[in-house]
Scaffold this motif. Structure first.
Motif, PDB file in Angstrom:
ATOM      1  N   ASP A 102      -7.668  -0.307   3.110  1.00 48.97           N
ATOM      2  CA  ASP A 102      -9.095  -0.628   3.294  1.00 48.97           C
ATOM      3  C   ASP A 102      -9.347  -1.418   4.586  1.00 48.97           C
ATOM      4  OD1 ASP A 102      -9.735   0.634   0.919  1.00 48.97           O
ATOM      5  OD2 ASP A 102      -9.483  -1.202  -0.258  1.00 48.97           O
ATOM      6  N   ARG A 103      -8.891  -0.862   5.681  1.00 49.04           N
ATOM      7  CA  ARG A 103      -9.098  -1.447   7.010  1.00 49.04           C
ATOM      8  C   ARG A 103      -8.396  -2.790   7.202  1.00 49.04           C
ATOM      9  NH1 ARG A 103     -15.451  -1.391   7.953  1.00 49.04           N
ATOM     10  NH2 ARG A 103     -15.280  -2.563   6.002  1.00 49.04           N
ATOM     11  N   LEU A 106       6.891  -2.611   3.550  1.00 51.89           N
ATOM     12  CA  LEU A 106       5.631  -2.464   2.825  1.00 51.89           C
ATOM     13  C   LEU A 106       5.139  -1.023   2.954  1.00 51.89           C
ATOM     14  CD1 LEU A 106       3.392  -5.605   3.612  1.00 51.89           C
ATOM     15  CD2 LEU A 106       4.500  -5.035   1.442  1.00 51.89           C
ATOM     16  N   ALA A 107       4.484  -0.533   1.903  1.00 53.87           N
ATOM     17  CA  ALA A 107       3.827   0.773   1.924  1.00 53.87           C
ATOM     18  C   ALA A 107       2.730   0.737   0.866  1.00 53.87           C
ATOM     19  CB  ALA A 107       4.814   1.903   1.640  1.00 53.87           C
ATOM     20  N   THR A 108       1.898   1.779   0.829  1.00 55.09           N
ATOM     21  CA  THR A 108       0.812   1.804  -0.146  1.00 55.09           C
ATOM     22  C   THR A 108       0.421   3.234  -0.483  1.00 55.09           C
ATOM     23  OG1 THR A 108      -1.430   1.019  -0.624  1.00 55.09           O
ATOM     24  CG2 THR A 108      -0.990   1.743   1.629  1.00 55.09           C
ATOM     25  N   ASP A 109      -0.104   3.389  -1.708  1.00 56.12           N
ATOM     26  CA  ASP A 109      -0.719   4.656  -2.110  1.00 56.12           C
ATOM     27  C   ASP A 109      -2.234   4.514  -2.171  1.00 56.12           C
ATOM     28  OD1 ASP A 109      -1.045   3.032  -4.296  1.00 56.12           O
ATOM     29  OD2 ASP A 109      -0.213   4.439  -5.764  1.00 56.12           O
ATOM     30  N   ASP A 110      -2.775   3.482  -1.512  1.00 58.46           N
ATOM     31  CA  ASP A 110      -4.191   3.119  -1.476  1.00 58.46           C
ATOM     32  C   ASP A 110      -4.661   2.457  -2.770  1.00 58.46           C
ATOM     33  OD1 ASP A 110      -4.564   4.068   1.125  1.00 58.46           O
ATOM     34  OD2 ASP A 110      -4.956   6.106   0.412  1.00 58.46           O
ATOM     35  N   LYS A 111      -3.744   2.274  -3.714  1.00 56.83           N
ATOM     36  CA  LYS A 111      -4.084   1.582  -4.953  1.00 56.83           C
ATOM     37  C   LYS A 111      -3.273   0.301  -5.104  1.00 56.83           C
ATOM     38  CE  LYS A 111      -5.127   5.969  -7.259  1.00 56.83           C
ATOM     39  NZ  LYS A 111      -4.737   6.910  -8.351  1.00 56.83           N
ATOM     40  N   VAL A 112      -1.972   0.410  -4.887  1.00 62.52           N
ATOM     41  CA  VAL A 112      -1.085  -0.746  -4.973  1.00 62.52           C
ATOM     42  C   VAL A 112      -0.236  -0.799  -3.709  1.00 62.52           C
ATOM     43  CG1 VAL A 112      -0.991  -0.666  -7.488  1.00 62.52           C
ATOM     44  CG2 VAL A 112       0.762   0.517  -6.152  1.00 62.52           C
TER      45      VAL A 112
END
Length: 724
Positions: A145-146, A182-188
């Motif tokens: 989210d930016r 670090l990485a993300t699936d846009d949720k966690v």
């Protein structure tokens, strides 16, 4: 199920008790208890199948496949380079992500040089740069989210940046043991801390909400580093390897492995000897593009995966991709942020600043060599010749063992000197080493080995030396000095001389003689010339020289020294192509497991079932020497997963067994060796890699076997012996 059976029994009793419902039948058999048990068992079986199989979503076809073929194994992938892009060779990449519009975000490490940057993919140009405070070592990076989330090493501190201008607007503390990836699936958020643990983190509260131990074939996958979320999987660089693990974030199981050794090898062949490990994965989800790079790499690659169809030999992935754990958190508190000696990758001081300060304020006073006293620099660096040693008394130095002296009288001249125990040693100050290496400057790096970084250095008297900065800081000073003294007095023309050491704070530094023609591995595998400069005569001289040096370590001194890490990258060559063995005895400083795992992963370790680091003997060194002979005469690496027969030992045995011994010679040789000599040297190699440890020869015997007069066998005898 028990209550249902009871109701059925009661119902049957009521029906049996009513003659209207159950008219007598003289031909019918009366119900028995065994009938009820069979019926109950059948109902129970159906119930269990319904309750277990259906909820798991296992279809009958999948169930049948699992029963028929066993568990589905993780896939192994090779890569194809689709595109190459420029990458900042000064960037110590720790985190990488693709943000669309051919834009990358990158986190870089090293104290005093860490940053977050916005980079143009096509040009490699840094468009926006946010430098970090010198007390922080930048690590993993991801975008939600930016907001760019970044973790740092050894502090449990993270930062949040605005993705447009990289301005820092928040700071947080995380719950992982350390901050690596670090990485993300846009949720966690998914996080790694350099162990085998994969974390799930709430991006709002930054609290750990779940975690799994990543495992492959029952082994924990340690050293998880930079992460990326790709198509429902978490991909992780495994630190210290050329492997990427594809991980199920649901349970931590490894779904597949991506092997990328060719990228780093190609860069080294092109002269980029100062590069560090593979690290950095980015995924373009819109166009399904995968990008990878590494620390200090001048290129960033777009790659495509290709499943390796041929089934790999058991243990290949364990050897290539699994490493023992490294607990960097044991670093003493006062060195946590500023020490420069724990590892090549992590603990590097601000060398460029140090070099500038030294050049400005430290003005060395050069004196002529004859002004030094007997304990001065040049006197300690000069080795005595054999006649001088004889005059000073051989009893004060290492003594030739009886076995060596009786069996190898013709090789005594190879021993350069038997110096008194203290004559070799020079305690260099850290300041001397820093000046000699220009503040451990990157341009002085000439190699990265198993045990540390090697720098070219010039001492105050103008002597060129090689400085090895060890990656350990945990061994005690007494332990370090004891081991250095054990190997420091050893002198042989086929062994690299240890000239001195430095021991200050956490720094453990060794000073060696400078050997000026690179390593045997370079000339075998990294030389771009179509015709190898290593002629057959040179290769035979190299093999014999290595045998002499190793035999001296095993049999030429009272307290034998096991190498434990004999391989082509630890064989230096001078300008006359004479070999010199280096790094002997260093494995003891790192613990037996360290060298054992590294050698096993490269294919130089004997395959004894009961082999363990603690059980290492000279016969394991002999096996490594046999593999080294094969590598020299064939030009192949001990393990090459791109080939149908990846293991060199197995391939050579199969070639000999099929009568193709003449075809094993390196195709880059300018001349073809005679058949008899090739068969003789192949037989020596096969004797050294005998599966039975007791049947392997000693190195003193190997030296004689390498002499043409000592071994003249025909093809039939060679084939017979190769059937071991």
């Amino acid at each position: 199920m028990a209550s249902g059976s009871l109701r059925n029994k009661k119902l049957n009793k009521r029906f049996n008790a009513n003659p209207m419902h159950n008219p007598p039948n003289p031909m019918a058999s009366p119900p028995t208890p065994s009938n009820y048990r069979r019926r109950s068992s059948l109902i129970l079986a159906v119930f269990l199948i319904f309750c277990v199989v259906v909820p798991l979503g296992i279809s009958s076809n999948v169930l049948w496949t699992k029963l028929k073929y066993g568990p589905v194994l993780p896939r192994i992938y090779s890569i194809e380079v689709v595109n190459e892009f420029p990458h900042d060779p000064e960037a110590f990449t720790q985190g990488l992500l693709y943000a669309g519009n051919d834009t990358l975000f990158e986190s870089t490490g090293m104290y005093g040089l860490s940053s977050v940057r916005k980079v143009a993919l096509q040009t490699g140009k840094v468009e926006v740069l946010q430098r970090m405070e010198s007390s922080y070592f930048g690590e993993g990076l991801t975008l939600v989210d930016r907001r760019l989330f970044q973790v740092t090493w050894l502090t449990k501190t993270g930062f949040i940046y605005d993705c447009y201008n990289l301005s820092k607007f928040d700071k947080f503390t995380h719950q992982m043991n350390d901050g690596w990836g670090l990485a993300t699936d846009d949720k966690v958020l998914f996080g790694s801390d350099g162990t085998s643990t994969l974390y799930k983190i709430d991006p709002q509260t930054l609290k750990v909400i779940d975690k799994h131990i990543v495992k492959f074939n029952g082994y924990e996958v340690h050293n998880l580093n930079e992460l990326e979320f790709v198509k429902g999987e978490v991909w992780a660089n495994v630190w210290g390897t050329d492997c990427i693990a594809r991980i199920s974030y649901g349970d931590g199981s490894v779904l597949g492995w991506i092997l990328l050794p060719t990228l780093r090898e190609e860069l080294i062949r092109d002269g980029n000897t100062g590069i560090d490990v593979l690290n950095g994965i980015a995924w373009d989800s819109n166009r399904n593009r995968i990008f990878v790079t590494g620390k200090l790499w001048p290129k960033l690659y777009e790659i495509k995966l290709h499943p390796i169809k041929k089934q790999s030999r058991p243990g290949v992935i364990e050897q290539l991709c699994l490493r023992p754990p490294h607990n960097f958190l044991r670093t003493p508190a006062k060195y946590e942020r500023h020490s420069g000696a724990t590892s090549i990758e992590k603990l590097q001081s601000v060398t460029h600043v140090m070099a500038q300060v030294l050049r400005k304020f430290y003005k060395p006073k050069f004196r002529s060599s004859n002004s030094y006293d007997t304990s001065s620099l040049d006197r300690r660096l000069l080795s005595l010749n054999i006649s001088e040693c004889e005059m000073n008394g051989l009893r004060q130095g290492p003594v030739l063992s009886a076995q060596w002296s009786t069996r190898t009288n013709s090789h005594v001249s190879d021993v350069e000197s038997f110096v008194v125990k203290d004559a070799w040693r020079k305690m260099f100050s850290l300041k001397e080493i820093e000046v000699a290496t220009n503040g451990f400057a990157r341009e002085n790096v000439i190699g990265n080995g198993d045990y540390g970084t090697v720098y070219s250095a010039i001492l105050l008297d103008g002597t060129r030396v090689a400085v090895k900065k060890l990656i350990i800081n945990s061994c005690q000073a007494e332990e370090f000095i004891a081991q250095v003294e054990e190997i420091g007095h050893v002198r042989h023309k086929n062994l690299v001389k240890l000239l001195g050491y430095s021991l200050e704070g956490t720094h453990r530094i060794l000073v060696y003689e400078y050997v000026d023609n690179k390593t045997l591995r370079h000339w075998l595998h990294e030389c771009p010339q179509h015709i190898s400069p290593l002629t057959w005569r040179i290769r035979m001289n190299v093999i014999q020289g290595i045998a002499k040096g190793l035999a001296y370590l095993h049999e030429g001194i009272d307290k034998k020294v096991l190498h434990r890490s004999l391989k082509s990258s630890n064989i230096m060559l001078d300008h006359q192509w004479n070999p010199k063995i280096t790094d002997f005895g260093l494995a003891n400083l790192f613990g037996p497991q360290w060298g054992f795992i590294i050698m096993e992963s490269l294919g130089y370790i004997a395959p004894e079932r009961d082999a363990s680091p603690e059980a290492f003997t000279e016969k394991h060194d002999v096996y490594s020497f046999g593999v080294l002979i094969m590598e020299i005469i064939t030009g192949r690496t001990p393990i090459d997963c791109q080939l149908s027969q990846p293991y060199l030992v197995d391939w050579l045995k199969s070639m000999v067994a099929s009568g193709k011994t003449a075809d094993v010679a390196d195709q880059s040789l300018a001349e073809i060796p005679c058949s008899k000599e090739l068969k003789r040297i192949v037989l020596v190699a096969l004797r050294c890699v005998d599966p039975d440890e007791e049947h392997r020869p000693n190195m003193g015997d190997v030296m004689h076997m390498l002499q043409p007069r000592d071994l003249l066998l025909g093809g039939e005898e060679l084939l017979f012996i190769s059937g071991i």
